[in-house]
Design a protein around this motif. Structure first.
Motif, mmCIF file in Angstrom:
data_model
loop_
_atom_site.group_PDB
_atom_site.id
_atom_site.type_symbol
_atom_site.label_atom_id
_atom_site.label_comp_id
_atom_site.label_asym_id
_atom_site.label_seq_id
_atom_site.Cartn_x
_atom_site.Cartn_y
_atom_site.Cartn_z
ATOM 1 N N TRP A 1 33.415 13.386 28.272
ATOM 2 C CA TRP A 1 34.665 14.085 27.970
ATOM 3 C C TRP A 1 34.419 15.237 27.001
ATOM 4 O O TRP A 1 35.091 16.273 27.080
ATOM 5 N N MET B 1 40.177 18.822 26.914
ATOM 6 C CA MET B 1 40.152 17.361 26.917
ATOM 7 C C MET B 1 40.742 16.830 25.608
ATOM 8 O O MET B 1 40.099 16.129 24.830
ATOM 9 N N HIS C 1 39.582 13.631 23.491
ATOM 10 C CA HIS C 1 39.409 12.413 24.283
ATOM 11 C C HIS C 1 38.088 11.715 23.959
ATOM 12 O O HIS C 1 37.934 10.504 24.203
#
Length: 504
Positions: free
Chosen positions: A14, A24, A135
């Motif tokens: 991510w 993200m 994330h």
């Protein structure tokens, strides 16, 4: 963590997937009717997040061996993680939505801890907090837990016990009973011309997706041809919610479990090219609709022998169908990435957070003007996913991709991600009122990050007996985006009415 903590396979993946149009970053929101004492709020956040979890004091560093590590920064300043904002007049939903949309494409500084909180004054006379975290720090379930850990169960500050997410129950979308109003010959002619124009634009996207998503391209071509021909046979198939032909997409859609998983990975998904297909830009839009009583959702679900989750997802399909119809777009099916947690729920929250989930691909029908039939199709496809091993297989694919060269895994992720229009999450939050710095939390919302050219993040969030629905979309590709969340509430009303009519 003093010597550093290596990022997990998914965490590092991510971290590498940010792009200008889609970051993200998980955006979480909550609001109160009365102003928040910000000193008291920051004190709780420092104690329950900053002091407890080293990752909130760390930066992501790539070492000589190419691996990513969290390295704690002794001089990191807690106060630097906050921005105070007074919402523009008149301080309503539109102003807060515009503020959040402007943040969706603002990257987090990689030289600092990868989170930030925007403290908002003046939202309907109260306050709001937009909490942004990369994330790579944690997956959605743990992000919810982290958010809840700052809350209390009473106004006097008794610490929240971090409620355990429960299994979502079943809910049903409502569709107005009766036949649609008759249209004049002139309006039908106008619609036909508009459809033809739309099809011409979509066909340009179709050529590219023939290589990247063969099943989706075939399904789109079939949908376009049926729309142009406009035959009685085609309309009958749409009413029944089935393609009605022994063609490749139709046949493969009926293959259960693991074979269906292989079909999605190898051949692609039924994700038709339509109004929102294209390259995402950096202009985003946010919207949410008034809440729906959860008890009404449960009752409607029970009456249809459905789960709350199946019904809520069916409402998403119905709202997209209504939006596409309003924009005279040709589309019979869309695909969403749906997060599935792979680890047992840990209410204590480990000090090392990270990600442990997979993204399964859920194909939703957008060509059935009957919410009960839509629900039946959704339930069947959800059951097929549950019976198979798609989540585990997809997690393994992600692990393999993460070990590729940057260029190759970027291309692989884009290939798979573009087989879905975005990410759909259903978060069953606490069903008791919570408090922050002495003030009752009136509502919560959040939006998952997107990647590649995905255009929508759709969130269903239940809290304190209410269901909240929100969307984060690409403003250029999804005009009139608020129609989608408004359509969700309309879909539920339609289903509730139709359910009552059939029961009577």
């Amino acid at each position: 963590m003093t010597q550093g903590q290596p990022l997990g396979v998914q965490d590092a993946l991510w971290l590498e997937m940010d792009k200008p149009g889609n970051l993200m970053v998980v955006d979480s929101l909550f609001w109160t009717a009365e102003p928040i004492d910000w000193d008291r709020y920051r004190e709780a956040t420092k104690e329950r997040l900053w002091d407890r979890f080293p990752v909130f004091r760390s930066v992501a560093v790539r070492r000589e061996d190419g691996g990513w590590w969290w390295e704690e920064q002794p001089d990191a300043d807690f106060e630097d993680r906050y921005e105070r904002v007074v919402l523009a007049a008149p301080g309503g939903d539109a102003e807060l939505q515009e503020l959040i949309a402007s943040q969706r494409t603002v990257p987090l500084d990689r030289s600092e801890p990868l989170w930030q909180a925007v403290l908002v004054d003046g939202f309907h006379g109260g306050s709001a907090v937009l909490f942004r975290a990369h994330h790579a720090i944690a997956d959605g379930i743990r992000m919810v837990q982290l958010t809840l850990s700052v809350f209390d169960t009473s106004p006097d500050g008794a610490a929240s016990r971090r409620p355990t997410p429960r299994r979502p129950e079943r809910v049903v979308p409502t569709s107005p009973a009766g036949s649609p109003p008759a249209r004049s010959r002139a309006s039908l002619t106008s619609q036909a011309l508009s459809q033809a124009t739309n099809v011409a634009g979509v066909s340009l996207q179709l050529a590219r997706s023939t290589v990247t998503n063969p099943v989706g391209a075939a399904h789109s071509a079939l949908a376009m041809s049926e729309s142009l021909v406009g035959s009685v046979e085609s309309r009958a198939r749409a009413a029944l919610g089935t393609r009605g032909r022994p063609g490749l997409p139709s046949f493969l859609a009926g293959v259960p479990g693991d074979v269906d998983t292989v079909r999605k990975l190898v051949l692609g998904t039924r994700n038709d090219n339509t109004r929102w297909t294209g390259k995402v830009g950096e202009h985003k839009a946010i919207a949410w609709s008034p809440s729906i009583p959860l008890d009404e959702v449960k009752a409607t679900a029970h009456a249809n022998d459905a789960t709350v989750n199946d019904v809520l997802v069916a409402c998403v399909a119905e709202s997209l169908r209504a939006y596409l119809e309003e924009h005279r777009s040709v589309c019979h099916s869309v695909t969403w990435d749906v997060p599935v947690n792979l680890k047992p729920f840990d209410p204590t929250l480990p000090l090392v957070l990270g990600n442990s989930f997979a993204l399964v691909q859920l194909e939703l029908p957008t060509n059935i003007d009957d919410p009960v039939r839509t629900l039946e199709v959704v339930r069947r496809r959800m059951d097929r996913i549950k019976r198979g091993h798609e989540a585990v297989v997809d997690f393994g694919v992600q692990a393999v991709i993460s070990r590729m060269s940057k260029r190759l895994y970027r291309a692989s992720i884009d290939l798979l991600a573009n087989r879905a229009i975005g990410v759909l999450t259903n978060v069953p939050g606490p069903q008791v009122p919570l408090y922050v710095a002495g003030q009752k939390v009136e509502g919560m919302m959040g939006w998952a990050p997107l990647t590649a050219d995905q255009v929508m993040s759709f969130t269903i969030y239940s809290y304190d007996g209410k269901v909240f629905v929100g969307i984060a979309a690409d403003a250029g590709l999804v005009p009139d985006h608020e129609q989608i969340v408004d359509g969700f509430a309309d879909a539920f009303r339609r289903l509730k009415l139709l359910t009552a009519a059939r029961a009577g």
